[in-house]
Design a protein around this motif. Structure first.
Motif, mmCIF file in Angstrom:
data_model
loop_
_atom_site.group_PDB
_atom_site.id
_atom_site.type_symbol
_atom_site.label_atom_id
_atom_site.label_comp_id
_atom_site.label_asym_id
_atom_site.label_seq_id
_atom_site.Cartn_x
_atom_site.Cartn_y
_atom_site.Cartn_z
ATOM 1 N N THR A 82 0.835 -1.214 0.000
ATOM 2 C CA THR A 82 0.000 0.000 0.000
ATOM 3 C C THR A 82 0.864 1.256 0.000
ATOM 4 O OG1 THR A 82 -1.818 -1.097 1.159
ATOM 5 C CG2 THR A 82 -1.769 1.298 1.266
ATOM 6 N N LEU A 83 1.871 1.277 0.862
ATOM 7 C CA LEU A 83 2.729 2.454 0.964
ATOM 8 C C LEU A 83 3.612 2.627 -0.272
ATOM 9 C CD1 LEU A 83 3.679 2.115 4.730
ATOM 10 C CD2 LEU A 83 2.293 3.924 3.725
ATOM 11 N N SER A 84 4.053 1.517 -0.865
ATOM 12 C CA SER A 84 4.877 1.611 -2.081
ATOM 13 C C SER A 84 4.092 2.218 -3.231
ATOM 14 C CB SER A 84 5.384 0.220 -2.486
ATOM 15 O OG SER A 84 6.205 -0.325 -1.487
ATOM 16 N N ILE A 85 2.832 1.775 -3.395
ATOM 17 C CA ILE A 85 1.988 2.312 -4.470
ATOM 18 C C ILE A 85 1.625 3.761 -4.181
ATOM 19 C CG2 ILE A 85 -0.226 2.051 -5.670
ATOM 20 C CD1 ILE A 85 -0.025 -0.972 -5.065
ATOM 21 N N THR A 86 1.359 4.078 -2.913
ATOM 22 C CA THR A 86 1.063 5.454 -2.529
ATOM 23 C C THR A 86 2.255 6.352 -2.800
ATOM 24 O OG1 THR A 86 -0.413 4.679 -0.760
ATOM 25 C CG2 THR A 86 0.323 6.961 -0.626
ATOM 26 N N TYR A 87 3.442 5.862 -2.501
ATOM 27 C CA TYR A 87 4.683 6.606 -2.717
ATOM 28 C C TYR A 87 4.820 7.021 -4.182
ATOM 29 C CZ TYR A 87 9.779 7.400 -2.713
ATOM 30 O OH TYR A 87 11.040 7.934 -2.844
ATOM 31 N N SER A 88 4.569 6.063 -5.077
ATOM 32 C CA SER A 88 4.670 6.347 -6.510
ATOM 33 C C SER A 88 3.643 7.400 -6.927
ATOM 34 C CB SER A 88 4.460 5.058 -7.306
ATOM 35 O OG SER A 88 4.574 5.298 -8.692
ATOM 36 N N ALA A 89 2.423 7.283 -6.403
ATOM 37 C CA ALA A 89 1.370 8.241 -6.755
ATOM 38 C C ALA A 89 1.694 9.643 -6.248
ATOM 39 C CB ALA A 89 0.040 7.773 -6.177
ATOM 40 N N ILE A 90 2.308 9.741 -5.081
ATOM 41 C CA ILE A 90 2.674 11.056 -4.541
ATOM 42 C C ILE A 90 3.757 11.705 -5.408
ATOM 43 C CG2 ILE A 90 3.760 12.244 -2.578
ATOM 44 C CD1 ILE A 90 2.319 10.242 -0.750
ATOM 45 N N LEU A 91 4.682 10.898 -5.922
ATOM 46 C CA LEU A 91 5.696 11.437 -6.828
ATOM 47 C C LEU A 91 5.051 12.024 -8.082
ATOM 48 C CD1 LEU A 91 8.546 8.755 -6.665
ATOM 49 C CD2 LEU A 91 8.476 10.988 -5.540
ATOM 50 N N VAL A 92 4.008 11.368 -8.580
ATOM 51 C CA VAL A 92 3.270 11.898 -9.736
ATOM 52 C C VAL A 92 2.599 13.216 -9.363
ATOM 53 C CG1 VAL A 92 1.380 11.483 -11.363
ATOM 54 C CG2 VAL A 92 2.890 9.609 -10.720
ATOM 55 N N ALA A 93 1.985 13.252 -8.182
ATOM 56 C CA ALA A 93 1.322 14.480 -7.724
ATOM 57 C C ALA A 93 2.320 15.624 -7.582
ATOM 58 C CB ALA A 93 0.618 14.224 -6.388
ATOM 59 N N MET A 94 3.523 15.323 -7.129
ATOM 60 C CA MET A 94 4.559 16.353 -6.978
ATOM 61 C C MET A 94 5.034 16.857 -8.349
ATOM 62 S SD MET A 94 6.695 14.688 -3.814
ATOM 63 C CE MET A 94 7.620 16.111 -3.288
ATOM 64 N N ALA A 95 5.093 15.947 -9.325
ATOM 65 C CA ALA A 95 5.457 16.364 -10.686
ATOM 66 C C ALA A 95 4.378 17.277 -11.265
ATOM 67 C CB ALA A 95 5.645 15.134 -11.574
ATOM 68 N N PHE A 96 3.124 16.939 -10.990
ATOM 69 C CA PHE A 96 2.011 17.773 -11.458
ATOM 70 C C PHE A 96 2.044 19.145 -10.787
ATOM 71 C CE2 PHE A 96 -2.452 19.194 -10.813
ATOM 72 C CZ PHE A 96 -2.774 19.442 -12.141
ATOM 73 N N ASP A 97 2.381 19.168 -9.502
ATOM 74 C CA ASP A 97 2.497 20.431 -8.765
ATOM 75 C C ASP A 97 3.534 21.348 -9.420
ATOM 76 O OD1 ASP A 97 2.383 22.100 -6.091
ATOM 77 O OD2 ASP A 97 4.499 21.623 -6.397
ATOM 78 N N ARG A 98 4.690 20.793 -9.768
ATOM 79 C CA ARG A 98 5.739 21.607 -10.415
ATOM 80 C C ARG A 98 5.322 22.024 -11.830
ATOM 81 N NH1 ARG A 98 7.690 24.590 -7.581
ATOM 82 N NH2 ARG A 98 5.747 24.075 -6.542
#
Length: 316
Positions: A112-128
């Motif tokens: 769960t945390l590994s998949i969440t981690y990947s999704a947060i990286l995508v969200a951070m890329a979208f933020d930038r």
């Protein structure tokens, strides 16, 4: 989770405990391997808790970018804690046994945390992407409330994927062997102990890897391609440098995280000639190296965060 545990406990063919072997082939060096594991874990905990504390305490950091950074730090803490304490028990105290409930719980949180981690990286890329390509609408598109909802979506996606994998394990029949050649429980490692056909489990693993790693990496590459195109169009050298600086930390973290997980997955699937202990070491490094380095990278590259940490230390 309780229902799943009860189901496993009622299955006659299911062993009462599993044996985690640590790193097969390197048993003699387990005591020494535990030292860098422990050091990396301690540094990671200190760094990530510092990020969470500073962002939570400083009102000026209550912005989408830093809220996402907090989510990443909490995920890092959870991921490393899911693996390292048990690994240290194996390395230093030879405590290799783990109950069915403990194995399922570890597997659930780990995936769960590994998949969440990947999704947060995508969200951070979208933020930038929004910050650089559409700066005038940044405050409208990414509010704190929307960022929190985005984090909830990331977590929900992860839980759905992981829960599906747990359900697939219920139908398996297990042989006498209950030895897992690893430091932690994960879906395929448990499935391989089955006497029956695990094709569905292998397909599930490949599909999740493609949807999570493949799709998320594609979105990150797309975001940074658009960012790079926008930056190259900036005429002012000062603004050009400023835009690049805002992305440097994010890019370094994503490069570190995705390169480690991709390398680990590729060697696991296609590197049959590589010794098993290399596979296991690479898989373990994914859970200790990025969580240790992420807060250091952000602390060095993000001026606002660096200044707040320095200010807090000087005040103390």
């Amino acid at each position: 989770m309780n229902h799943l545990m009860a189901t496993f406990n009622l299955t006659p063919s299911y062993p009462s405990t599993f044996i985690l072997m640590g790193i097969p082939g390197l048993e003699a060096a387990h005591n020494w391997i535990g030292i860098p594991f422990c050091a990396c874990y301690a540094i990671g905990l200190l760094g990530n808790f510092t990020v969470v504390f500073i962002v939570g305490k400083e009102q000026t950091l209550h912005k989408p970018m830093f809220l996402l950074l907090c989510m990443l730090a909490l995920t890092d803490i959870g991921m490393s804690t899911s693996v390292v304490p048990k690994a240290l028990c194996i390395f230093w105290f030879n405590m290799k046994g783990i109950t069915v409930g403990g194995c399922l719980t570890q597997m659930f949180f780990l995936h769960t945390l590994s998949i969440t981690y990947s999704a947060i990286l995508v969200a951070m890329a979208f933020d930038r992407y929004v910050a650089i390509c559409n700066p005038l609408r940044y405050a409208i598109i990414l509010t704190n409330a929307r960022t929190a909802k985005l984090g909830l979506v990331c977590l929900t996606r992860a839980v759905l994927f992981t829960f599906s994998g747990s359900l697939l394990l219920i139908k398996l029949q297990f042989c006498a062997s209950h030895i897992i050649p690893n430091t932690y429980c994960e879906h395929i490692a448990v499935a391989k102990l089955s006497c029956g056909d695990i094709t569905v489990n292998q397909v599930y693993g490949s599909v999740v890897a493609f949807l999570v790693i493949g799709f998320d990496v594609m979105l990150v590459v797309l975001s940074y391609s658009l960012i790079l195109r926008a930056v190259l169009r900036i005429s002012s050298k000062k603004d050009h440098q400023k835009a690049l600086n805002t992305c440097t930390a994010h890019f370094c973290v994503m490069l570190l995280s995705y390169s480690s997980i991709l390398f680990s997955n590729l060697t696991h699937k296609f590197g049959q000639g590589i010794a098993p202990h290399i596979h296991i070491l690479l898989a373990n490094l994914y859970f200790i190296i990025p969580p240790m380095l992420n807060p250091i990278i952000y602390g060095v590259k993000t001026k606002e965060l660096r200044d707040k940490v320095r200010k807090f230390i000087c005040r103390r």
